[in-house]
Design a protein around this motif. Structure first.
Motif, PDB file in Angstrom:
ATOM      1  N   LYS A 183      -9.955  29.764  60.398  1.00 19.08           N
ATOM      2  CA  LYS A 183     -10.506  29.765  59.042  1.00 19.08           C
ATOM      3  C   LYS A 183     -12.026  29.800  59.070  1.00 19.08           C
ATOM      4  N   SER A 184     -12.650  28.893  59.868  1.00 17.40           N
ATOM      5  CA  SER A 184     -14.120  28.875  59.933  1.00 17.40           C
ATOM      6  C   SER A 184     -14.569  28.261  61.250  1.00 17.40           C
TER       7      SER A 184
ATOM      8  N   ARG B   9      -8.238  28.722  71.414  1.00 16.97           N
ATOM      9  CA  ARG B   9      -7.199  29.386  70.632  1.00 16.97           C
ATOM     10  C   ARG B   9      -6.680  28.401  69.589  1.00 16.97           C
ATOM     11  N   PRO B  10      -5.973  28.885  68.578  1.00 16.00           N
ATOM     12  CA  PRO B  10      -5.406  27.959  67.590  1.00 16.00           C
ATOM     13  C   PRO B  10      -4.584  26.876  68.272  1.00 16.00           C
ATOM     14  N   LYS B  11      -4.712  25.654  67.813  1.00 14.62           N
ATOM     15  CA  LYS B  11      -4.062  24.524  68.471  1.00 14.62           C
ATOM     16  C   LYS B  11      -2.601  24.370  68.095  1.00 14.62           C
ATOM     17  N   ALA B  12      -2.125  25.234  67.232  1.00 15.17           N
ATOM     18  CA  ALA B  12      -0.708  25.195  66.861  1.00 15.17           C
ATOM     19  C   ALA B  12      -0.223  26.614  66.627  1.00 15.17           C
ATOM     20  N   PHE B  13       1.041  26.870  66.981  1.00  9.59           N
ATOM     21  CA  PHE B  13       1.638  28.173  66.739  1.00  9.59           C
ATOM     22  C   PHE B  13       1.957  28.289  65.254  1.00  9.59           C
TER      23      PHE B  13
ATOM     24  N   ASN C 237      -9.538  33.944  67.934  1.00  7.06           N
ATOM     25  CA  ASN C 237     -10.082  33.143  69.021  1.00  7.06           C
ATOM     26  C   ASN C 237     -11.576  32.910  68.883  1.00  7.06           C
ATOM     27  N   VAL C 238     -12.021  31.836  69.522  1.00  5.07           N
ATOM     28  CA  VAL C 238     -13.454  31.561  69.639  1.00  5.07           C
ATOM     29  C   VAL C 238     -13.761  31.386  71.125  1.00  5.07           C
ATOM     30  N   ALA C 239     -14.600  32.251  71.668  1.00  2.00           N
ATOM     31  CA  ALA C 239     -14.928  32.220  73.091  1.00  2.00           C
ATOM     32  C   ALA C 239     -16.329  31.687  73.302  1.00  2.00           C
ATOM     33  N   VAL C 240     -16.471  30.847  74.325  1.00  2.00           N
ATOM     34  CA  VAL C 240     -17.780  30.352  74.735  1.00  2.00           C
ATOM     35  C   VAL C 240     -18.125  31.012  76.064  1.00  2.00           C
ATOM     36  N   VAL C 241     -19.285  31.633  76.139  1.00  2.00           N
ATOM     37  CA  VAL C 241     -19.709  32.382  77.318  1.00  2.00           C
ATOM     38  C   VAL C 241     -20.966  31.737  77.880  1.00  2.00           C
ATOM     39  N   GLY C 242     -20.984  31.525  79.208  1.00  2.17           N
ATOM     40  CA  GLY C 242     -22.146  30.887  79.806  1.00  2.17           C
ATOM     41  C   GLY C 242     -22.204  31.107  81.303  1.00  2.17           C
ATOM     42  N   THR C 243     -23.057  30.329  81.956  1.00  2.20           N
ATOM     43  CA  THR C 243     -23.343  30.559  83.374  1.00  2.20           C
ATOM     44  C   THR C 243     -22.520  29.704  84.321  1.00  2.20           C
TER      45      THR C 243
ATOM     46  N   ALA D  76     -17.726  21.030  71.761  1.00  2.85           N
ATOM     47  CA  ALA D  76     -18.688  20.815  70.677  1.00  2.85           C
ATOM     48  C   ALA D  76     -18.448  21.731  69.480  1.00  2.85           C
ATOM     49  N   LEU D  77     -17.514  22.674  69.603  1.00  2.00           N
ATOM     50  CA  LEU D  77     -17.217  23.570  68.490  1.00  2.00           C
ATOM     51  C   LEU D  77     -16.569  22.809  67.341  1.00  2.00           C
ATOM     52  N   LYS D  78     -16.898  23.199  66.125  1.00  2.31           N
ATOM     53  CA  LYS D  78     -16.254  22.651  64.938  1.00  2.31           C
ATOM     54  C   LYS D  78     -15.485  23.783  64.273  1.00  2.31           C
ATOM     55  N   ILE D  79     -14.158  23.712  64.364  1.00  3.23           N
ATOM     56  CA  ILE D  79     -13.316  24.819  63.921  1.00  3.23           C
ATOM     57  C   ILE D  79     -12.287  24.311  62.917  1.00  3.23           C
ATOM     58  N   ASP D  80     -12.106  25.072  61.847  1.00  6.40           N
ATOM     59  CA  ASP D  80     -11.050  24.793  60.878  1.00  6.40           C
ATOM     60  C   ASP D  80     -10.003  25.903  60.964  1.00  6.40           C
ATOM     61  N   TYR D  81      -8.728  25.489  60.847  1.00  9.27           N
ATOM     62  CA  TYR D  81      -7.621  26.437  60.874  1.00  9.27           C
ATOM     63  C   TYR D  81      -6.813  26.283  59.595  1.00  9.27           C
ATOM     64  N   GLU D  82      -6.001  27.305  59.318  1.00 12.56           N
ATOM     65  CA  GLU D  82      -5.059  27.224  58.213  1.00 12.56           C
ATOM     66  C   GLU D  82      -3.739  27.844  58.646  1.00 12.56           C
ATOM     67  N   ALA D  83      -2.661  27.392  58.035  1.00 14.65           N
ATOM     68  CA  ALA D  83      -1.339  27.872  58.425  1.00 14.65           C
ATOM     69  C   ALA D  83      -1.092  29.263  57.862  1.00 14.65           C
ATOM     70  N   GLU D  84      -0.527  30.136  58.691  1.00 12.37           N
ATOM     71  CA  GLU D  84      -0.107  31.457  58.230  1.00 12.37           C
ATOM     72  C   GLU D  84       1.397  31.648  58.417  1.00 12.37           C
ATOM     73  N   ALA D  85       2.053  30.671  59.035  1.00  6.24           N
ATOM     74  CA  ALA D  85       3.506  30.687  59.235  1.00  6.24           C
ATOM     75  C   ALA D  85       3.975  29.243  59.297  1.00  6.24           C
ATOM     76  N   PRO D  86       5.256  28.993  59.112  1.00  5.56           N
ATOM     77  CA  PRO D  86       5.750  27.607  59.182  1.00  5.56           C
ATOM     78  C   PRO D  86       5.407  26.949  60.519  1.00  5.56           C
ATOM     79  N   LEU D  87       4.926  25.709  60.451  1.00  3.99           N
ATOM     80  CA  LEU D  87       4.579  24.960  61.659  1.00  3.99           C
ATOM     81  C   LEU D  87       5.811  24.179  62.102  1.00  3.99           C
ATOM     82  N   GLU D  88       6.464  24.672  63.135  1.00  4.23           N
ATOM     83  CA  GLU D  88       7.753  24.130  63.538  1.00  4.23           C
ATOM     84  C   GLU D  88       7.604  22.928  64.460  1.00  4.23           C
ATOM     85  N   SER D  89       8.518  21.981  64.306  1.00  5.30           N
ATOM     86  CA  SER D  89       8.619  20.817  65.183  1.00  5.30           C
ATOM     87  C   SER D  89       9.981  20.846  65.877  1.00  5.30           C
ATOM     88  N   SER D  90      10.103  20.067  66.927  1.00  3.33           N
ATOM     89  CA  SER D  90      11.368  20.031  67.663  1.00  3.33           C
ATOM     90  C   SER D  90      12.519  19.552  66.789  1.00  3.33           C
TER      91      SER D  90
END
Length: 715
Positions: free
Chosen positions: A242-243, A233-237, A264-270, A281-295
């Motif tokens: 993206k790709s 799943r995306p690593k940040a809320f 999401n990107v799902a890996v299915v196996g045995t 081993a997945l290579k995933i790019d994300y982009e922000a669609e909402a403000p990335l909030e910090s504490s």
């Protein structure tokens, strides 16, 4: 691995009735106060399956009593308590009672939900009537055989007795004849003083299976031909996919497919090992669609919310502004709680097999009916084409109220056309979960010259918390001039119910603040609360939605049992709270060890009505106290650029065994019907401990976790 198979209703009935005949009763779960709807099941309607019922009590000729228990079991003990209630009214031999977990069936059951500490209160009367009706039918059958009046017969431990002649018959011996007796429409329930089973300590019906490792949980589910899946799943809320470059992942032996769906990107196996390896081993790019909030952003947001004029008024009594203008003294304080992870021992998981002829779901979920409806909507099929079998839940604390992981499993199965076992890792659970919301409270109290509280204000500022107040809880009704309002910030961070929702932190803040007010009024904290309750009883202001006498009862009991104010070398803190229909007061004993405060003992007085299973009740209270203590002192979930900074137990602190104090539990024996118990013991703990630490150190703790507060670090 062992297969957990769906037990159909018809197969259960065949097993319960047995070839030799027997008495099988169906009882309704559809109305809290309604009498149980009974129907005798004979060979004809067993075969047809056309019987209007919701759950079953069966007595077979071999004296086995079987109950189909509909609610999810996640450790709150209902799978043991439900049959105890039936067995009590039945006068059954407890050693011959068996319990079977029911699958989801909206035609036969109501409220197949675990949440809100409501299972036993909801089912108490209908379960009693189910047992009492069966007992009466057995008495009538024995009376007919012996040609005596049923009034001359008694029952005990699974046997009908005719004392005048000394004759006895077991329930199993009478079961077939009893099935031909007309079902009584009105039965007499036991007087609570005659209970023999209820109120005793009875071990959990699943103990043997849990201790010996028998398959009970969702992670135990196995089907021939099923595949395993994990999801990245995306690593940040606030981020979206993206790709994806899945070439390296697909090349790993045992990987069947890599599927992109929604965000999401799902890996299915045995095997789980292979799919987790491939996910890395997945290579995933994300982009922000909402403000990335910090504490750090949340600290700023809270300040803005607390000073905003846009708050929603939840309750207003009297003229608050006038009361504060004429006050001799005003007390003000702010309290803050962090986001928290649910962190159940069993991470999220579910089995789904989506086929053209229907959908089979198996796993741990607190809200199975809602999960089934959501899956049906997702797949655009009728809910009747979806079956859902419940496993025992390895913890939930509110996280499994939400069926997002069930939907993921079903959607994956529909895409790959195979049965799927979806498994979340601990890191998935902690970084992509549904958290307890962060909240900040501002309290103000106005005192007159005699130390009476004449004005009270509370603002709750929450992040995705809904309404972070409980505006009708104490001290509402005891203060002439009162204003409670709330204001929200909407965040991409997903939040939801966490054990004793909202009150899990609000109780600490309210009870710690009342101690501050009591000190300013120069009054004993316990006496201060009792005076407020007397005021609510004698001169109530607005609606009173808590039982004043029950609250006073636990206050007095806790103070008495703890030796309030009488212990040398011990600093004591007090707290009391009403939630989920029950009342809990606590006294925390704190001692100084090597210059630091340490919680030595917690005394808990509990009014939850009749205690069904003393063993389970003790553990529910002790578990709630320890949960409340551990999270108040240690637990903290922070964010940086939308991502949770804690991902496992190495950096998300929970209480350790050596840090658990003694917990003494005292139940109020008032004979009223059971009220909630799974959650009410948690809310008062933080306040009692914080108030005791203040007594010991002179330092007020207003923010959780306590361990991070500078007030403690300087002690």
């Amino acid at each position: 691995m062992t297969d957990i198979s769906t037990t159909s209703r018809r197969n259960f009935m065949k097993l319960a009735a047995t070839a030799g005949g027997g008495l099988v009763l169906a009882f309704s779960w559809t109305n809290t106060l309604a009498s149980a709807v009974m129907e005798v099941l004979d060979d004809t309607n067993l075969a047809s399956g056309k019987i209007d019922f919701n759950s079953y009590l069966s007595i077979s000729p071999d004296d086995v009593i079987t109950i189909f228990s509909p609610n999810p079991e996640l450790g709150q003990n209902i799978k043991t308590s439900f049959p105890m209630i039936v067995a009590e009214e039945l006068d059954a031999d407890w050693t011959k009672v068996k319990v079977v977990q029911a699958p989801l069936d909206t035609n036969k059951f109501e409220r197949q939900v675990t949440g809100g500490s409501g299972a036993v209160p909801h089912s108490w009367e209908r379960l009693r009537k189910a047992g009492a009706t069966a007992r009466q039918m057995l008495l009538e059958a024995a009376a007919k055989r012996w040609k005596v009046s049923a009034d001359t017969l008694t029952t005990e431990n699974g046997v009908v007795v005719h004392k005048a002649s000394g004759r006895k018959l077991t329930y199993g011996e009478l079961a077939t004849e009893a099935s031909k007796v007309p079902v009584p429409t009105d039965v007499k329930l036991k007087d609570t003083k005659d209970f023999k089973l209820i109120g005793k300590a009875i071990r959990n019906v699943d103990n043997y299976e849990m201790i010996t490792g028998k398959p009970l949980y969702g992670l135990d589910v196995y089907r021939d031909g099923m595949l395993y899946a994990v999801i990245q799943r995306p690593k940040a809320f606030g981020m979206k996919l993206k790709s994806v470059d899945a070439a390296a992942a697909k090349a790993i032996p045992g990987v069947v497919d890599v599927v992109t769906f929604k965000n999401n990107v799902a890996v299915v196996g045995t095997s789980t090992w292979q799919v987790n390896k491939a996910r890395k081993a997945l290579k995933i790019d994300y982009e922000a669609e909402a403000p990335l909030e910090s504490s750090s952003d949340h600290d700023r947001i809270f300040k803005e919310l607390l000073s905003s004029k846009e708050a929603t008024v939840r309750r207003k009594d009297g003229d608050v502004e006038a009361a504060f203008k004429k006050a001799a003294k005003v007390v003000t304080a702010e309290y803050q709680c962090p986001f928290l992870s649910h962190s159940p021992m069993e991470p999220m998981n579910f089995f789904a097999d989506v086929r053209p002829d229907g959908v089979e779901l198996i796993g741990p979920i607190q809200t199975p009916e809602r999960a089934r409806a959501d899956v049906a909507k997702l797949l655009n099929i009728a809910p009747e084409k979806v079956t859902l079998e419940l496993t025992r839940l390895g913890g939930g604390f509110g996280r499994r109220l939400y069926g997002d992981y069930v939907l993921e499993a079903a959607e994956l199965s529909s895409i790959v056309k195979k049965p799927i076992k979806l498994v979340w890792t601990r890191e998935d659970d902690m970084t992509g979960g549904t958290y307890r919301p962060a909240v900040r409270y501002r309290f103000e109290a106005a005192l007159d010259a005699k130390g009476n509280m004449i004005g009270y204000k509370l603002r709750g500022a929450g992040i995705n918390s809904g309404n972070p107040t409980r505006e009708d809880n104490f001290p509402s009704g005891a203060v002439e001039n009162l204003l409670i309002d709330s204001i929200e910030h909407q965040s991409p961070i997903t939040t939801g119910a966490w054990r004793a929702p909202i009150t899990n932190f609000l109780a600490f803040a309210e009870q710690a603040f009342l101690d501050e007010v009591a000190q300013a009024a120069k009054k004993d904290p316990v006496q201060f609360r009792l005076e407020l309750l007397d005021k609510a009883k004698n001169a109530p202001v607005g609606a009173i939605k808590y039982d004043i006498d029950r609250m006073k009862g636990v206050i007095n009991l806790a103070a008495e049992k703890a030796g309030w104010g009488k212990k040398e070398g011990v600093s004591q803190g007090f707290s009391v709270y009403f939630s989920h229909r029950s009342y809990v007061a606590q006294v925390a004993d704190v001692v100084m060890k090597e210059g630091k405060p340490a919680v030595d003992r917690i005394h808990a007085a509990v009014d939850c009505g009749i205690v069904v299973n003393l063993s389970g009740a003790y553990q529910q209270v002790r578990g709630g106290v320890i949960d409340g203590l551990g999270h108040a002192i240690y637990s903290n979930l922070t964010f940086k650029d939308g991502a949770a900074e804690q991902s496992n137990f190495n950096n998300y602190r929970l209480i350790r065994m050596k840090e658990v104090p003694e917990v003494d539990v005292y139940f109020v024996n008032n004979g009223i019907d059971p009220t909630g118990l799974g959650e009410p013991a948690l809310p008062p703990t933080g306040g009692a401990v914080a108030n005791a630490i203040y007594k010991a150190t002179g330092k007020r703790l207003r923010n959780q976790p306590f361990i991070n507060q500078p007030e403690l670090k300087t002690v």
